[in-house]
Write a protein that holds these residues in place. Structure first.
Motif, PDB file in Angstrom:
ATOM      1  N   ALA A   1     -24.309 -22.528  -5.795  1.00 13.16           N
ATOM      2  CA  ALA A   1     -24.123 -21.710  -7.003  1.00 13.16           C
ATOM      3  C   ALA A   1     -22.921 -22.268  -7.750  1.00 13.16           C
ATOM      4  O   ALA A   1     -22.018 -22.856  -7.146  1.00 13.16           O
ATOM      5  N   MET A   2     -22.939 -22.104  -9.060  1.00 16.17           N
ATOM      6  CA  MET A   2     -21.819 -22.543  -9.893  1.00 16.17           C
ATOM      7  C   MET A   2     -21.498 -21.470 -10.909  1.00 16.17           C
ATOM      8  O   MET A   2     -22.387 -20.730 -11.337  1.00 16.17           O
ATOM      9  N   GLY A   3     -20.232 -21.423 -11.299  1.00 16.75           N
ATOM     10  CA  GLY A   3     -19.819 -20.502 -12.340  1.00 16.75           C
ATOM     11  C   GLY A   3     -18.979 -21.224 -13.382  1.00 16.75           C
ATOM     12  O   GLY A   3     -18.228 -22.145 -13.055  1.00 16.75           O
TER      13      GLY A   3
ATOM     14  N   TYR B   1     -17.339 -23.866  -7.907  1.00 15.11           N
ATOM     15  CA  TYR B   1     -18.369 -24.443  -7.038  1.00 15.11           C
ATOM     16  C   TYR B   1     -18.483 -23.559  -5.798  1.00 15.11           C
ATOM     17  O   TYR B   1     -17.503 -23.359  -5.089  1.00 15.11           O
ATOM     18  N   SER B   2     -19.641 -23.036  -5.533  1.00 18.88           N
ATOM     19  CA  SER B   2     -19.918 -22.317  -4.292  1.00 18.88           C
ATOM     20  C   SER B   2     -20.786 -23.240  -3.444  1.00 18.88           C
ATOM     21  O   SER B   2     -21.910 -23.567  -3.820  1.00 18.88           O
ATOM     22  N   TYR B   3     -20.247 -23.672  -2.321  1.00 14.83           N
ATOM     23  CA  TYR B   3     -20.934 -24.688  -1.523  1.00 14.83           C
ATOM     24  C   TYR B   3     -21.112 -24.230  -0.076  1.00 14.83           C
ATOM     25  O   TYR B   3     -20.397 -23.346   0.408  1.00 14.83           O
TER      26      TYR B   3
ATOM     27  N   ASP C   1     -26.593 -19.053  16.331  1.00 12.46           N
ATOM     28  CA  ASP C   1     -27.784 -18.201  16.285  1.00 12.46           C
ATOM     29  C   ASP C   1     -28.159 -17.781  14.862  1.00 12.46           C
ATOM     30  O   ASP C   1     -28.987 -16.915  14.671  1.00 12.46           O
ATOM     31  N   SER C   2     -27.567 -18.405  13.856  1.00 13.70           N
ATOM     32  CA  SER C   2     -27.798 -17.970  12.479  1.00 13.70           C
ATOM     33  C   SER C   2     -29.084 -18.524  11.878  1.00 13.70           C
ATOM     34  O   SER C   2     -29.483 -18.103  10.804  1.00 13.70           O
ATOM     35  N   GLY C   3     -29.718 -19.471  12.526  1.00 17.77           N
ATOM     36  CA  GLY C   3     -30.965 -20.039  11.992  1.00 17.77           C
ATOM     37  C   GLY C   3     -30.708 -20.790  10.707  1.00 17.77           C
ATOM     38  O   GLY C   3     -29.884 -21.691  10.665  1.00 17.77           O
ATOM     39  N   THR C   4     -31.388 -20.415   9.644  1.00 16.56           N
ATOM     40  CA  THR C   4     -31.211 -21.096   8.360  1.00 16.56           C
ATOM     41  C   THR C   4     -30.219 -20.390   7.443  1.00 16.56           C
ATOM     42  O   THR C   4     -30.051 -20.787   6.309  1.00 16.56           O
ATOM     43  N   LYS C   5     -29.595 -19.342   7.917  1.00 15.98           N
ATOM     44  CA  LYS C   5     -28.614 -18.631   7.098  1.00 15.98           C
ATOM     45  C   LYS C   5     -27.296 -19.402   7.107  1.00 15.98           C
ATOM     46  O   LYS C   5     -26.624 -19.497   8.124  1.00 15.98           O
ATOM     47  N   ILE C   6     -26.956 -19.939   5.958  1.00 16.69           N
ATOM     48  CA  ILE C   6     -25.730 -20.715   5.819  1.00 16.69           C
ATOM     49  C   ILE C   6     -24.801 -19.959   4.869  1.00 16.69           C
ATOM     50  O   ILE C   6     -25.153 -19.725   3.720  1.00 16.69           O
ATOM     51  N   PRO C   7     -23.609 -19.566   5.340  1.00 20.88           N
ATOM     52  CA  PRO C   7     -22.655 -18.928   4.429  1.00 20.88           C
ATOM     53  C   PRO C   7     -22.071 -19.962   3.465  1.00 20.88           C
ATOM     54  O   PRO C   7     -22.296 -21.163   3.621  1.00 20.88           O
ATOM     55  N   SER C   8     -21.343 -19.496   2.482  1.00 21.04           N
ATOM     56  CA  SER C   8     -20.748 -20.410   1.510  1.00 21.04           C
ATOM     57  C   SER C   8     -19.307 -20.021   1.236  1.00 21.04           C
ATOM     58  O   SER C   8     -18.862 -18.935   1.597  1.00 21.04           O
ATOM     59  N   ARG C   9     -18.604 -20.929   0.606  1.00 26.31           N
ATOM     60  CA  ARG C   9     -17.254 -20.645   0.113  1.00 26.31           C
ATOM     61  C   ARG C   9     -17.097 -21.313  -1.241  1.00 26.31           C
ATOM     62  O   ARG C   9     -17.893 -22.181  -1.599  1.00 26.31           O
ATOM     63  N   SER C  10     -16.066 -20.913  -1.971  1.00 25.36           N
ATOM     64  CA  SER C  10     -15.917 -21.397  -3.348  1.00 25.36           C
ATOM     65  C   SER C  10     -14.591 -22.089  -3.580  1.00 25.36           C
ATOM     66  O   SER C  10     -13.599 -21.795  -2.925  1.00 25.36           O
ATOM     67  N   VAL C  11     -14.638 -22.973  -4.561  1.00 27.07           N
ATOM     68  CA  VAL C  11     -13.448 -23.638  -5.065  1.00 27.07           C
ATOM     69  C   VAL C  11     -13.538 -23.587  -6.582  1.00 27.07           C
ATOM     70  O   VAL C  11     -14.603 -23.829  -7.145  1.00 27.07           O
ATOM     71  N   THR C  12     -12.431 -23.276  -7.238  1.00 32.40           N
ATOM     72  CA  THR C  12     -12.388 -23.214  -8.694  1.00 32.40           C
ATOM     73  C   THR C  12     -11.458 -24.294  -9.218  1.00 32.40           C
ATOM     74  O   THR C  12     -10.361 -24.477  -8.695  1.00 32.40           O
ATOM     75  N   VAL C  13     -11.917 -25.013 -10.248  1.00 28.92           N
ATOM     76  CA  VAL C  13     -11.085 -26.025 -10.892  1.00 28.92           C
ATOM     77  C   VAL C  13     -11.007 -25.742 -12.385  1.00 28.92           C
ATOM     78  O   VAL C  13     -11.921 -25.169 -12.968  1.00 28.92           O
ATOM     79  N   LEU C  14      -9.904 -26.144 -12.988  1.00 27.99           N
ATOM     80  CA  LEU C  14      -9.709 -26.029 -14.427  1.00 27.99           C
ATOM     81  C   LEU C  14     -10.102 -27.373 -15.039  1.00 27.99           C
ATOM     82  O   LEU C  14      -9.593 -28.417 -14.616  1.00 27.99           O
TER      83      LEU C  14
ATOM     84  N   ILE D   1     -25.295 -14.965   4.173  1.00 25.89           N
ATOM     85  CA  ILE D   1     -26.014 -16.104   3.597  1.00 25.89           C
ATOM     86  C   ILE D   1     -25.194 -16.638   2.431  1.00 25.89           C
ATOM     87  O   ILE D   1     -24.220 -16.015   2.011  1.00 25.89           O
ATOM     88  N   SER D   2     -25.600 -17.769   1.895  1.00 28.92           N
ATOM     89  CA  SER D   2     -24.852 -18.349   0.783  1.00 28.92           C
ATOM     90  C   SER D   2     -24.953 -17.457  -0.447  1.00 28.92           C
ATOM     91  O   SER D   2     -25.924 -16.716  -0.626  1.00 28.92           O
ATOM     92  N   PHE D   3     -23.946 -17.551  -1.290  1.00 31.34           N
ATOM     93  CA  PHE D   3     -23.923 -16.768  -2.518  1.00 31.34           C
ATOM     94  C   PHE D   3     -25.091 -17.146  -3.423  1.00 31.34           C
ATOM     95  O   PHE D   3     -25.716 -16.290  -4.046  1.00 31.34           O
ATOM     96  N   GLY D   4     -25.431 -18.434  -3.483  1.00 30.20           N
ATOM     97  CA  GLY D   4     -26.566 -18.887  -4.288  1.00 30.20           C
ATOM     98  C   GLY D   4     -27.877 -18.308  -3.795  1.00 30.20           C
ATOM     99  O   GLY D   4     -28.725 -17.882  -4.580  1.00 30.20           O
ATOM    100  N   GLU D   5     -28.067 -18.268  -2.484  1.00 23.27           N
ATOM    101  CA  GLU D   5     -29.280 -17.697  -1.896  1.00 23.27           C
ATOM    102  C   GLU D   5     -29.343 -16.187  -2.173  1.00 23.27           C
ATOM    103  O   GLU D   5     -30.398 -15.648  -2.513  1.00 23.27           O
ATOM    104  N   TYR D   6     -28.216 -15.525  -2.033  1.00 21.10           N
ATOM    105  CA  TYR D   6     -28.125 -14.081  -2.293  1.00 21.10           C
ATOM    106  C   TYR D   6     -28.552 -13.756  -3.724  1.00 21.10           C
ATOM    107  O   TYR D   6     -29.391 -12.888  -3.964  1.00 21.10           O
ATOM    108  N   LEU D   7     -27.998 -14.494  -4.687  1.00 14.98           N
ATOM    109  CA  LEU D   7     -28.325 -14.236  -6.094  1.00 14.98           C
ATOM    110  C   LEU D   7     -29.775 -14.581  -6.418  1.00 14.98           C
ATOM    111  O   LEU D   7     -30.439 -13.845  -7.140  1.00 14.98           O
ATOM    112  N   SER D   8     -30.269 -15.687  -5.885  1.00 22.44           N
ATOM    113  CA  SER D   8     -31.649 -16.067  -6.202  1.00 22.44           C
ATOM    114  C   SER D   8     -32.644 -15.074  -5.620  1.00 22.44           C
ATOM    115  O   SER D   8     -33.683 -14.810  -6.217  1.00 22.44           O
TER     116      SER D   8
END
Length: 171
Positions: free
Chosen positions: A34-36, A49-51, A60-73, A146-153
């Protein structure tokens, strides 16, 4: 005939070695999900960037991948990608991008054009705008399994959601 076979074998080995030299490990990439984008002033914007965060993945999470974000100016997507390289040695990979969010209620036509021109970004990526700022929107990310992108989609899998895609918006 024997020389012909030997020559063919040498060529085959050369092709095999050449093909293997360009392989990269998954750890060498940051998979952006996901991107903002949020305009700060006429020239500057925040790019978030949410990656995929493979460090948080449990066995045991299977295909559930969490995400984290970085913001740049930055001044553009290209500029933000350059700043990413200064921050992290991993190569950006947009092949799994699901959602792009524009904060403060304004879509940026220049950024949308850059997104369309990026060869890794699919035209089926959802493009949204919100009146909130990026920190409010991405604030939920740490609490998700789960990842933020997956959650939103998943939230967007509604009737007429294809009208929210990058390909439809940029016509």
């Amino acid at each position: 005939m024997r020389k012909y076979r030997l020559c063919l074998l040498v060529i085959l080995i050369a092709f095999c070695i050449q093909g293997c030299s360009k392989q990269q490990d998954v750890e060498d990439h940051s998979f952006v999900l996901a991107m903002g984008f949020e305009r700060i002033n006429e020239k500057k914007l925040l790019v978030r960037y949410s990656y995929a965060d493979f460090d948080k993945v449990q066995s045991d999470s299977g295909t559930k991948i969490p995400s984290r974000s970085v913001t740049v100016l930055a001044t553009s997507l290209k500029d933000a990608n350059k700043k990413w390289k200064q921050y992290k040695s991993q190569q950006l990979n947009f092949g799994h991008l699901k959602v792009v969010i524009f904060g403060n209620g304004k879509k940026n036509v220049k950024i949308i054009k850059e997104l369309v021109e990026e060869p890794q970004i699919a035209k089926s990526v959802y493009v949204l705008k919100t009146d909130h700022n990026l920190s409010d929107i991405f604030g939920k990310e740490d609490k998700l399994s789960i990842s933020f992108g997956e959650y939103l989609s998943k939230k967007l899998e509604i009737k007429d959601s294809q009208n929210l895609t990058l390909g439809r918006i940029y016509r």
